[in-house]
Structures are given as structure tokens and as C-alpha cells.
Design a protein around this motif. Structure first.
Motif, short mmCIF file in Angstrom:
data_model
loop_
_atom_site.label_atom_id
_atom_site.label_comp_id
_atom_site.label_asym_id
_atom_site.label_seq_id
_atom_site.Cartn_x
_atom_site.Cartn_y
_atom_site.Cartn_z
N HIS A 143 0.82 -1.35 0.06
CA HIS A 143 0.00 0.11 0.07
C HIS A 143 0.89 1.21 0.04
CE1 HIS A 143 0.97 -0.72 4.29
NE2 HIS A 143 0.91 0.55 4.37
N GLY A 144 0.10 2.45 -0.05
CA GLY A 144 0.89 3.59 0.16
C GLY A 144 2.11 3.92 -0.87
N LYS A 176 -3.84 -8.17 2.83
CA LYS A 176 -3.48 -6.87 2.02
C LYS A 176 -2.47 -7.06 0.99
CE LYS A 176 -3.14 -3.43 5.90
NZ LYS A 176 -2.24 -2.41 6.66
N THR A 214 -1.71 10.40 0.82
CA THR A 214 -2.01 8.91 0.77
C THR A 214 -3.30 8.71 1.37
OG1 THR A 214 -0.84 8.56 2.67
CG2 THR A 214 0.48 8.37 0.62
N GLU A 215 -3.98 7.21 1.40
CA GLU A 215 -4.96 6.93 2.42
C GLU A 215 -4.66 7.44 3.88
OE1 GLU A 215 -6.07 3.11 1.89
OE2 GLU A 215 -6.33 3.08 -0.25
N GLN A 216 -3.57 7.22 4.40
CA GLN A 216 -3.08 7.53 5.85
C GLN A 216 -3.28 8.94 6.03
OE1 GLN A 216 -1.43 5.42 3.72
NE2 GLN A 216 -1.17 3.47 4.69
N THR A 217 -2.86 9.77 5.13
CA THR A 217 -3.10 11.28 5.62
C THR A 217 -4.50 12.00 5.08
OG1 THR A 217 -1.97 12.00 3.28
CG2 THR A 217 -0.51 11.32 5.01
N ALA A 218 -5.28 11.00 4.40
CA ALA A 218 -6.45 11.61 4.08
C ALA A 218 -7.24 12.46 5.10
CB ALA A 218 -7.35 10.53 3.44
#
Length: 262
Positions: free
Chosen positions: A19-20, A45, A193-197
Motif C-alpha cells: 500500500h501507500g 493486504k 495517501t490514504e493514511q493522510t486523507a
């Protein structure tokens, strides 16, 4: 000049690439011609990631193992060498962060972050590096951070690990350059990224801080890492060794808030 960046026939192992940013860098290597080997820890994953890579038309294999376990790393690297081919490129991307103030952080948590972010890259570099040194060819890329240079509240363990990773990069480059093995690093800035959304929404204080603190005036797109990753993996960087390239939109170049005035 395109032959300088062609990775056709090269096997690239990217850790933490389910991911990421790891996935973005692995995708770039695959599109440059490399045969991808993706490492991860979670079966679900991994399956999802492999499907994503294959939808992009990329040749990819997945291996599940913990990069901090030297025996498992040694065993799986030997399997990759036998089942896929000689590893020409290693990207040490797997990492973690714990955001805890130093006075509140348990020593066990501090050690865990160092184990994943610093010891893991050492183990992987050592085990893959043995093959590269023997073959007199190889590229290792350590994923550092702006925290390799700067401090920030609540990330003492992460900054210590990433600072150490910068120096590990320079030392491995010093030891292995004579064997035609180049060891360099990439220091990503702040990326979308999805983590910082959750913190990239309009009006969020951290979103406003990053946009105004970055001379480019925006968050990085994961694809912004593609060129640097391919460059450091290719013949084009054969005389580049022990360097950290910061892909940060210019944050580390300035101390102040960029001006809107012309």
C-alpha cells in the motif's frame, strides 16, 4: 538516453509495498521493466496488492515475512533468488511510527520503532547485499524521511531511527562501493495517501500548515516518487553513492513560510 533508465530483466524487491508510497515506488519500478517482488506482513493486504499490480500489467510476486526477523529474511531472500532470479534492486520501505511524547513513551515502544525502521533495513541490506557483493552489482534504496534531518514533537523514536538510517546508508555505501553496489536513500516529504486523507481536508490546521510550509504549495503525489526511485535503481546512478535525495517540494530548502508576493 532511455537505456540508462531501463530496468528490463532486473528483479526488484520492495519491502512494505502492499500500500501507500511503497506501492507507488514498486509500480514505478515495474513500469520501467523490473520484475517485482513485494514484501508484506498481512495475507489479505498482500492479495489485494498483487491484484492491483496485475491490473497494471506488472509481473509481480509476493512474499510474506517480517523484515526484523533475520532468519526469515535470510530464508525468503534465498527463495527469491532461486524462484524469481537474482535481486538487482532492494528498496527498504517497510516502516512504522508511534506518535508519543518522549516523556510518555515506553522503552519497549521506542525499541520497536528502531527495530522496524532501522534494524529491519540493516537485516535486509546485509542479506541481499551478500549476493550483490558477490555479483559485483546492485542497488539498495533506503526510505529515509525529513525526520532524518529535523525533529518534531512526539516522534523521537521515528526521528532517531530515520537519522540512523541516513548514516547506515552512508556507511554501507562506503563499504560496498568497491563492489559496484550503490546504496542511497530517498526522503519523502508530506504525501497525499490514504493514511493522510483525514488531515488533508480543507480547514484542517495541519493541511493548512503543510500547504503553506511547502514551497511547491501542495502535498506530494505518490507518483512524484517515481522518477527518483527509477533513477536510483538504474544505470543512470552508477556513480551516485551514499546520497539522500529529499523529495519534499522544497521544505528542507527553506526556514520560513513561502511568500505569495512576486
Amino acid at each position: 538516453m532511455t537505456h540508462l533508465f531501463d530496468l528490463t530483466g532486473k528483479v526488484a524487491l520492495v519491502t512494505g509495498a502492499t500500500h501507500g508510497l511503497g506501492m507507488a515506488m514498486a509500480t514505478a519500478l515495474g513500469k520501467a521493466g523490473a520484475t517485482l517482488v513485494v514484501n508484506g506482513n498481512t495475507p489479505e493486504k498482500m492479495e489485494k496488492a498483487l491484484e492491483t499490480y496485475r491490473q497494471e500489467g506488472l509481473d509481480v510476486k509476493g512474499y510474506l515475512f517480517d523484515v526484523t526477523n533475520e532468519e526469515l529474511a535470510k530464508e525468503n531472500i534465498a527463495r527469491i533468488e532461486q524462484e524469481v532470479g537474482p535481486i538487482a534492486i532492494l528498496v527498504n520501505n517497510a516502516g512504522m511510527i508511534k506518535r508519543i511524547p518522549a516523556l510518555e513513551m515506553e522503552v519497549a515502544d521506542f525499541r520497536k520503532v528502531l527495530d522496524v525502521d532501522l534494524t529491519g533495513p540493516f537485516i535486509m541490506s546485509k542479506q541481499v547485499g551478500k549476493y550483490m557483493v558477490e555479483r559485483r552489482a546492485g542497488k539498495i534504496i533506503n526510505i529515509c524521511s525529513m525526520m532524518s534531518e529535523l525533529g518534531r514533537d512526539t516522534v523521537s523514536a521515528y526521528a532517531a531511527a530515520k537519522g540512523g538510517l541516513k548514516m547506515l546508508t552512508k556507511n554501507l555505501a562506503t563499504e560496498w562501493a568497491r563492489y559496484n553496489v550503490q546504496v542511497n536513500g530517498i526522503g519523502p516529504g508530506y504525501f497525499a495517501t490514504e493514511q493522510t486523507a483525514p488531515i488533508r481536508v480543507d480547514g484542517h490546521p495541519f493541511n493548512e500548515f503543510i500547504i503553506h510550509r511547502t514551497p511547491a504549495g501542495r502535498w506530494g503525489d505518490p507518483e512524484d516518487l517515481a522518477g527518483t526511485t527509477v533513477f536510483l535503481s538504474s544505470k543512470a546512478s552508477d556513480f551516485v553513492n551514499g546520497q539522500i535525495i529529499y523529495v519534499d517540494g522544497g521544505i528542507l530548502a527553506t526556514i520560513g513560510k513561502p511568500s505569495n508576493e512576486q
